[in-house]
Scaffold this active site. Structure first.
Site, mmCIF file in Angstrom:
data_model
loop_
_atom_site.group_PDB
_atom_site.id
_atom_site.type_symbol
_atom_site.label_atom_id
_atom_site.label_comp_id
_atom_site.label_asym_id
_atom_site.label_seq_id
_atom_site.Cartn_x
_atom_site.Cartn_y
_atom_site.Cartn_z
ATOM 1 N N VAL A 260 -10.626 52.071 1.818
ATOM 2 C CA VAL A 260 -10.599 52.098 0.316
ATOM 3 C C VAL A 260 -11.298 53.260 -0.312
ATOM 4 O O VAL A 260 -10.846 53.918 -1.122
ATOM 5 C CB VAL A 260 -11.245 50.767 -0.141
ATOM 6 C CG1 VAL A 260 -11.179 50.876 -1.656
ATOM 7 C CG2 VAL A 260 -10.214 49.622 0.333
ATOM 8 N N CYS B 94 -7.391 42.005 -3.260
ATOM 9 C CA CYS B 94 -6.028 42.775 -3.138
ATOM 10 C C CYS B 94 -4.862 41.943 -3.494
ATOM 11 O O CYS B 94 -4.015 42.489 -4.138
ATOM 12 C CB CYS B 94 -6.010 43.437 -1.710
ATOM 13 S SG CYS B 94 -6.261 42.555 -0.460
ATOM 14 N N ARG C 257 -17.171 38.746 -8.154
ATOM 15 C CA ARG C 257 -16.179 38.131 -8.901
ATOM 16 C C ARG C 257 -16.252 36.908 -9.623
ATOM 17 O O ARG C 257 -15.560 36.716 -10.824
ATOM 18 C CB ARG C 257 -14.980 38.106 -7.990
ATOM 19 C CG ARG C 257 -14.573 39.395 -7.332
ATOM 20 C CD ARG C 257 -13.570 39.067 -6.504
ATOM 21 N NE ARG C 257 -13.059 40.327 -5.398
ATOM 22 C CZ ARG C 257 -12.595 40.574 -4.502
ATOM 23 N NH1 ARG C 257 -12.353 39.368 -3.730
ATOM 24 N NH2 ARG C 257 -12.414 41.613 -3.812
ATOM 25 N N HIS D 221 0.548 44.281 0.944
ATOM 26 C CA HIS D 221 0.870 42.887 1.011
ATOM 27 C C HIS D 221 2.009 42.378 0.300
ATOM 28 O O HIS D 221 2.494 43.277 -0.731
ATOM 29 C CB HIS D 221 -0.337 42.372 0.164
ATOM 30 C CG HIS D 221 -1.845 42.325 0.991
ATOM 31 N ND1 HIS D 221 -1.836 43.137 2.445
ATOM 32 C CD2 HIS D 221 -3.014 42.085 0.309
ATOM 33 C CE1 HIS D 221 -3.103 42.822 2.507
ATOM 34 N NE2 HIS D 221 -3.937 42.524 1.606
ATOM 35 N N GLY E 163 -6.142 45.403 5.015
ATOM 36 C CA GLY E 163 -7.107 44.434 4.361
ATOM 37 C C GLY E 163 -8.209 43.994 5.129
ATOM 38 O O GLY E 163 -9.169 43.641 4.505
#
Length: 344
Positions: A14, A130, A99, A242, A161
């Site tokens: 990333v 994601c 989060r 994904h 991922g």
């Protein structure tokens, strides 16, 4: 005058994507600094036509930096994000560490950009998981039109991922199949080559995995806490991209054709939906692209006001790096931050 940006975790999948997208989108940065752990110090990473030498985050002074784009894992973020934020540097974090904090906005700009203003409470903004990011991009315009009651989602998640080592594991196991070498699972509990694993992240007490719980919790936080969500997350032998099979039950009537038209106009969405061989999107085609692709839009006759969708996106871009940079663009474009250099 441009901003000073730090990329924490610049050597990872990333992190490298963040550097590429910052350059591609012409983000107004006068200075970009690549950071990672001490063991990666001196490693070189590309930023446009430049090469940046990675610095150790432990030794870096964030006091003159405007934004830190952080993709260094949850434990690093839990420790470092508050320290960085205290220096007046806004942290946009890719991990799950922040989060679910009520004082930290969780943002997908196409869905809830206005909530970004809440960053001032802790100087931290969270990027969603994601698989949630692409899901809510597709759900938001439909929810606005017909109000979603319940979602059943099955994710088919690429190995990227899990990181670079997982991508290498898929490559090495695939090669081993063809040359009849022994296969040793490492990053995954079972072989991933030519297989699917119904297990992403750790198991929780109720039998769901943490990845499945993230989709539930993040969808509710960003879209609507009243929506019922259930999820099955599956790891598949795909490098990037994904995919999600999504079944939606609405409060109000909505047809497949209405949904198609709504999604065609929705920000971040691209509808590829022809009723013919190949008239749909696959993760291979989505890799390297910014959009969330929606295919196989059809009515579900087993419930009132039901629809099925197939949703595909590049998990390293919209699922992580692109969304992070779009959040930074919202901060800049709305005048919520100004460069420290200018203030000086």
């Amino acid at each position: 005058m441009g901003f000073k940006i730090a990329i924490a975790g610049a050597t990872g999948n990333v992190g490298r994507e963040l550097l590429d997208i910052l350059d591609e989108r012409g983000f107004p940065a006068d200075d970009v600094v690549a950071l990672a752990s001490r063991r990666s110090q001196g490693t070189e990473v590309s930023f446009g036509d430049k090469t940046l030498k990675v610095q150790a985050m432990e030794n870096y002074d964030f006091s003159d930096t405007d934004i830190c784009l952080m993709s260094a894992g949850g434990s690093v973020s839990k420790e470092w994000a508050p320290k960085i934020a205290a220096k007046g540097c806004v942290v946009i974090d890719n991990s799950s560490a922040w989060r679910y904090d009520a004082e930290v906005p969780l943002i997908v700009p196409e869905v809830n950009a206005d909530a970004v203003a809440g960053f001032t409470k802790k100087n931290i903004i969270a990027n969603p998981n994601c698989s949630t990011a692409q899901l809510v991009v597709a759900l938001k315009p439909l929810h606005d039109h017909a109000k979603i009651k319940r979602i059943v989602v099955s994710t088919y998640q690429a190995v990227s991922g899990t990181g670079k080592e997982a991508m290498e594991e898929l490559f090495n196991q695939t090669r081993a199949v063809f040359v009849n070498d022994p296969i040793e699972p490492n990053k995954y509990p079972k072989r991933i080559a030519f297989n699917v694993i119904p297990h992403c992240d750790v198991f929780m007490e109720d039998g769901y995995t943490k990845e499945e719980w993230k989709v539930l919790a993040e969808t509710k936080k960003m879209l609507d806490p009243a929506i019922k969500v259930t999820c099955t997350a599956v790891r598949v032998p795909v490098f990037i991209g994904h995919s999600e099979a999504v079944n939606i039950e609405f409060e109000n009537e909505i047809t497949a054709e209405e949904a198609r038209n709504i999604l065609r106009e929705a920000p971040g969405c691209l509808v590829i939906d022809k009723h013919e061989d190949g008239g749909y999107m696959t993760p291979y085609e989505a890799a390297g692209e910014d959009a969330t692709y929606i295919s196989r839009i059809r009515e579900d006759a087993t419930v009132e006001n039901g629809l099925n969708l197939w949703v595909v996106s590049d998990n390293l871009r919209k699922g992580a790096a692109l969304n992070t940079i779009q959040i930074a663009e919202v901060l800049v474009n709305r005048g919520l931050i100004t460069p420290k250099k200018a203030a000086a």
